[in-house]
Motif scaffolding. Structure first.
Motif, PDB file in Angstrom:
ATOM      1  N   ILE A 184      31.400 107.059  23.628  1.00 15.22           N
ATOM      2  CA  ILE A 184      32.645 107.622  23.100  1.00 15.22           C
ATOM      3  C   ILE A 184      33.306 108.556  24.135  1.00 15.22           C
ATOM      4  CG2 ILE A 184      31.168 109.253  21.851  1.00 15.22           C
ATOM      5  CD1 ILE A 184      33.442 109.772  19.964  1.00 15.22           C
ATOM      6  N   HIS A 185      34.612 108.379  24.302  1.00 17.72           N
ATOM      7  CA  HIS A 185      35.368 109.219  25.245  1.00 17.72           C
ATOM      8  C   HIS A 185      36.856 109.140  24.919  1.00 17.72           C
ATOM      9  CE1 HIS A 185      35.866 105.187  26.954  1.00 17.72           C
ATOM     10  NE2 HIS A 185      36.954 105.639  27.564  1.00 17.72           N
ATOM     11  N   SER A 186      37.615 110.076  25.437  1.00 18.48           N
ATOM     12  CA  SER A 186      39.056 109.894  25.532  1.00 18.48           C
ATOM     13  C   SER A 186      39.343 109.740  27.012  1.00 18.48           C
ATOM     14  CB  SER A 186      39.806 111.076  24.914  1.00 18.48           C
ATOM     15  OG  SER A 186      39.349 112.287  25.470  1.00 18.48           O
ATOM     16  N   ASP A 187      40.383 109.005  27.374  1.00 19.49           N
ATOM     17  CA  ASP A 187      40.663 108.806  28.793  1.00 19.49           C
ATOM     18  C   ASP A 187      41.198 110.110  29.388  1.00 19.49           C
ATOM     19  OD1 ASP A 187      39.839 106.212  28.485  1.00 19.49           O
ATOM     20  OD2 ASP A 187      41.855 105.381  28.311  1.00 19.49           O
ATOM     21  N   SER A 188      40.879 110.349  30.663  1.00 15.35           N
ATOM     22  CA  SER A 188      41.367 111.587  31.285  1.00 15.35           C
ATOM     23  C   SER A 188      42.830 111.459  31.703  1.00 15.35           C
ATOM     24  CB  SER A 188      40.510 111.929  32.511  1.00 15.35           C
ATOM     25  OG  SER A 188      40.621 110.898  33.466  1.00 15.35           O
ATOM     26  N   LYS A 228      40.223 108.866  20.870  1.00 17.97           N
ATOM     27  CA  LYS A 228      38.803 108.685  21.189  1.00 17.97           C
ATOM     28  C   LYS A 228      38.447 107.216  20.930  1.00 17.97           C
ATOM     29  CE  LYS A 228      36.571 113.124  20.913  1.00 17.97           C
ATOM     30  NZ  LYS A 228      37.597 114.081  20.490  1.00 17.97           N
ATOM     31  N   HIS A 229      37.661 106.649  21.811  1.00 14.76           N
ATOM     32  CA  HIS A 229      37.277 105.244  21.671  1.00 14.76           C
ATOM     33  C   HIS A 229      35.942 104.999  22.365  1.00 14.76           C
ATOM     34  CE1 HIS A 229      39.764 105.747  25.282  1.00 14.76           C
ATOM     35  NE2 HIS A 229      39.156 104.705  25.804  1.00 14.76           N
ATOM     36  N   ARG A 230      35.375 103.808  22.108  1.00 16.52           N
ATOM     37  CA  ARG A 230      34.097 103.441  22.711  1.00 16.52           C
ATOM     38  C   ARG A 230      34.021 101.913  22.748  1.00 16.52           C
ATOM     39  NH1 ARG A 230      29.897 104.723  17.662  1.00 16.52           N
ATOM     40  NH2 ARG A 230      30.622 103.018  16.331  1.00 16.52           N
TER      41      ARG A 230
HETATM   42 FE   FE2 Z   1      38.748 104.466  27.834  1.00 18.89          FE
END
Ligand code: FE2
Ligand code: AKG
Length: 261
Positions: free
Chosen positions: A135-139, A193-195
């Motif tokens: 899981i992350h959000s893009d920077s 947020k996505h994964r």
């Molecule tokens: Fe991404």
């Protein structure tokens, strides 16, 4: 449930309110009417593979090998990609329309570099159920994603915090907003947020083009977003220092919150 809105690039300014809603709530929409041919994915894959030996220009922009956190994933990156085709112009156009929808008539995005990345996932029967990318959000400010048409895996987080699978729509791009969009808009734009999860065996390839952020100046909110009712949320930082922060140690949640005023 997350409703992914569809935005038709040929339908502006009528789509402005739809675009604003999509960016302020989910932080994600599907783009059609972009004018790129359906053969684009194959051309992009070829161009990226040719450049796979590219090394880091800024932290994390070159080759990323499988890691203990994401063992099924590797990525080939290309910094400051204005080719193949003129995707940079498309990204700048989308970002400017988002800015305009929030009442900022003149945006700096033309000067901001892009990064092009091919993501490769080696999914097998044995890895079904495990994580492809955590899981992350893009920077970035925003990301144009060309999903794999045949091997699924992307999931996005809706407003209730649940993960919702994304079903690819051939001929469209999935656009999602990242951390720099949240900072630039002083919190108005939502960083999605996505994964990626392994759901079936097969090689999964996705292609991402990131509009990163200002090259030689700090990331700061546009003046239109800061007033006495909306005090500034984040301290100034550079794209490079932020990426360094993200790459330092395992991802343990929302690193952007470390930069709150
Ligand atoms: Fe991404
Ligand atoms: O492979 C995907 O569908 C998503 C990749 C992704 O999240 C990224 O490149 O930041």
């Amino acid at each position: 449930m997350a409703e992914i809105r569809t935005i038709d690039l040929t339908n502006f300014p009528s789509e402005e309110a739809n675009l604003r809603e999509a960016c302020q709530t989910l932080g994600c929409f599907r783009l059609v009417g972009h004018g790129f041919p359906d053969s684009l994915p194959a051309e992009m894959k070829a161009a990226c593979i040719i450049k796979r030996l590219n090394s880091d220009v800024i932290p994390g922009s070159g080759y990323l090998s499988p890691s203990p956190t994401n063992p099924l994933y590797e990525a080939f990156g290309l910094y400051d990609a204005s080719s193949p085709l003129d995707l940079h112009a498309l990204v700048v156009d989308i970002a400017s329309k988002i800015g305009k929808s929030l009442g900022v008539p003149s945006c700096p995005f033309e000067q901001w570099p892009c990064q092009f990345r091919l993501n490769k996932y080696s999914f097998t029967e044995e890895t079904i159920g495990s994580s492809g990318v955590q899981i992350h959000s893009d920077s970035s400010f925003l990301t144009v994603l060309q999903e794999d048409d045949s091997v699924p895996g992307l999931e996005i987080m809706d407003s209730s915090g649940s993960f919702v699978p994304v079903h690819p729509v051939p001929g469209s791009f999935l656009i999602n907003l990242g951390d720099i969009a949240k900072v630039w808009s002083n919190g108005r734009l939502h960083n999605l947020k996505h994964r990626v999860q392994c759901k079936e065996a097969g090689e999964r390839i996705s292609i991402a083009l990131f509009l990163l952020g200002p090259k030689d100046s700090p990331v700061e909110p546009a003046p239109e977003f800061v007033d006495s009712d909306h005090p500034r949320l984040y301290r100034s930082f550079t794209v490079e220092s932020y990426r360094q922060l993200l790459l330092s140690g395992p991802y343990t949640g929302d690193k952007l919150s470390l930069l709150l005023m």
